[in-house]
Design a protein around this motif. Structure first.
Motif, PDB file in Angstrom:
ATOM      1  N   LEU A 164       0.652  -1.152   0.000  1.00 36.05           N
ATOM      2  CA  LEU A 164      -0.055  -0.164   0.136  1.00 36.05           C
ATOM      3  C   LEU A 164       0.921   1.168   0.063  1.00 36.05           C
ATOM      4  N   TYR A 165       2.043   1.084   0.667  1.00 30.95           N
ATOM      5  CA  TYR A 165       2.741   2.492   0.891  1.00 30.95           C
ATOM      6  C   TYR A 165       3.482   2.821  -0.274  1.00 30.95           C
ATOM      7  N   VAL A 172       0.388  10.396  -3.296  1.00 25.78           N
ATOM      8  CA  VAL A 172      -0.026  11.285  -2.052  1.00 25.78           C
ATOM      9  C   VAL A 172       1.033  12.596  -1.937  1.00 25.78           C
ATOM     10  N   PHE A 173       2.404  11.933  -2.065  1.00 30.63           N
ATOM     11  CA  PHE A 173       3.366  13.248  -1.781  1.00 30.63           C
ATOM     12  C   PHE A 173       3.738  13.822  -3.347  1.00 30.63           C
ATOM     13  N   SER A 174       4.250  15.047  -2.986  1.00 27.27           N
ATOM     14  CA  SER A 174       4.279  15.870  -4.352  1.00 27.27           C
ATOM     15  C   SER A 174       5.754  15.387  -5.085  1.00 27.27           C
ATOM     16  N   GLY A 231      -2.390  21.802  -1.987  1.00 28.51           N
ATOM     17  CA  GLY A 231      -1.206  21.863  -2.702  1.00 28.51           C
ATOM     18  C   GLY A 231      -1.207  21.847  -3.974  1.00 28.51           C
ATOM     19  N   ASP A 232      -0.462  22.714  -4.717  1.00 26.98           N
ATOM     20  CA  ASP A 232      -0.777  22.717  -6.360  1.00 26.98           C
ATOM     21  C   ASP A 232      -0.515  21.373  -7.066  1.00 26.98           C
ATOM     22  N   ASP A 233       0.164  20.653  -6.226  1.00 28.74           N
ATOM     23  CA  ASP A 233       0.433  19.031  -6.812  1.00 28.74           C
ATOM     24  C   ASP A 233      -0.468  18.066  -6.187  1.00 28.74           C
ATOM     25  N   ASP A 234      -1.473  18.317  -5.549  1.00 29.20           N
ATOM     26  CA  ASP A 234      -2.343  17.353  -5.212  1.00 29.20           C
ATOM     27  C   ASP A 234      -2.945  16.527  -5.981  1.00 29.20           C
ATOM     28  N   PHE A 235      -2.720  15.283  -6.008  1.00 30.96           N
ATOM     29  CA  PHE A 235      -3.194  14.372  -6.897  1.00 30.96           C
ATOM     30  C   PHE A 235      -4.907  14.351  -7.249  1.00 30.96           C
ATOM     31  N   LEU A 236      -5.564  14.718  -6.032  1.00 32.95           N
ATOM     32  CA  LEU A 236      -6.861  14.568  -6.026  1.00 32.95           C
ATOM     33  C   LEU A 236      -7.750  15.923  -6.135  1.00 32.95           C
ATOM     34  N   HIS A 262      -0.609  16.214  -1.486  1.00 33.87           N
ATOM     35  CA  HIS A 262      -1.862  15.975  -0.720  1.00 33.87           C
ATOM     36  C   HIS A 262      -2.024  16.313   0.695  1.00 33.87           C
ATOM     37  N   VAL A 263      -0.845  16.360   1.134  1.00 32.21           N
ATOM     38  CA  VAL A 263      -0.718  16.717   2.652  1.00 32.21           C
ATOM     39  C   VAL A 263       0.485  17.818   2.660  1.00 32.21           C
TER      40      VAL A 263
END
Length: 287
Positions: A164-165, A172-174, A231-236, A262-263
């Motif tokens: 999952l990680y 999730v991370f930019s 964040g402007d690189d949020d995947f969602l 995302h965070v």
């Protein structure tokens, strides 16, 4: 960016064993730092309360910062099925009662933005202002969010927490963070992530998150000021959707953090806290 240095300082240890009984058979682990107007931190299902510490140190210098583990997660009681969102909201109100907190600001991230939204809707007298970092509900529903969560759930059930990680990490991370911390950061964060929860906790949390109706129309009933931080690189959720979401609140605004994911507080903890502090100061000045 300052958040990447903070990653190396992550301390996920539980320093004390503070618990408050919120209903029959359920005690919530909590910790407090600082003094002043209360801020309560709401955890996503993937993160326990200690993970907030390094990203809220500056806020703890001026506010009373309260963190806690949701029922069935971290060091809080594990009892039967995953609580409903209504039960999680009632647990939070009981925790505030136990701590003698009349009203509090809320900061939520990812899946916990659902909880923050619902508490603000159902208990406006207990909420001062709401910060929604990387929300998982949007201006037109969140079909994509449910699709992503189903994919994460299949990966978790087939390949465990490590699988999952690896699935979540690049989403999730930019991109900025991924390049900056490289393989050592990826491996170090994987070790910490794998120690946070059990497979059962994560499966139950993902299934509960997918049950949110996500009707954008309910946001018109939120009486308290709301700040959407993306964040402007949020995947969602991109900047346009974030601004559209903020506009659905009677008193909403949006802040876009550059090169963050995302965070967003992970990418720039100092910048995130400065945005939050400014918002809370404005809310309190109007109260």
């Amino acid at each position: 960016m300052s958040g990447y240095a903070n990653l190396a300082q992550l301390d996920l240890a539980y320093r004390e064993d503070r618990r408050i009984r919120v209903r029959d058979g359920v005690e919530l682990y909590y910790e407090t730092r600082g003094e002043g107007t209360p801020i309560t931190l709401l955890n996503a299902f993937f993160l326990p309360s200690p993970s907030w510490r390094v990203f809220t140190e500056e806020l703890a210098g001026s506010y009373q910062v309260v963190g806690y583990d949701l029922c069935n997660h971290g060091k809080s009681s594990h009892v039967g099925p995953e609580p409903t969102w209504e039960e999680h909201a009632a647990d939070l109100i009981a925790l505030l009662d136990g701590l003698e907190i009349e009203s509090t600001h809320l900061i939520a991230a990812s899946t916990s933005t659902i909880l923050a939204r619902d508490v603000a809707l159902r208990h406006p007298d207990r909420v001062r202002g709401v910060v929604l970092a990387g929300p998982v509900f949007g201006p037109r529903g969140m079909r994509r969010q449910r699709q992503v969560q189903r994919a994460w759930l299949r990966t978790l059930e087939s390949h465990g927490i490590a699988g999952l990680y690896e699935h979540m990490y690049p989403e999730v991370f930019s991109a900025e963070m991924n390049e900056a911390i490289g393989t050592p950061g990826f491996l170090g964060f994987r070790e910490a992530f794998s120690a946070l929860s059990t497979v059962d906790d994560l499966v139950n949390g993902l299934k509960r998150a997918m049950e949110d109706v996500g009707d954008p129309g309910i946001l018109a009933g939120v009486e308290r000021p709301a700040l959407v931080v993306v964040g402007d690189d949020d995947f969602l959720m991109g900047p346009t959707a974030a601004r559209e979401l903020a506009a659905l609140f009677p008193d909403g605004r949006a802040e876009i953090m550059p090169k963050a994911g995302h965070v967003p507080f992970v990418d720039d903890a100092e910048g995130f806290q400065a945005i939050v502090r400014k918002f809370f100061e404005e809310v309190d000045a109007r109260a």
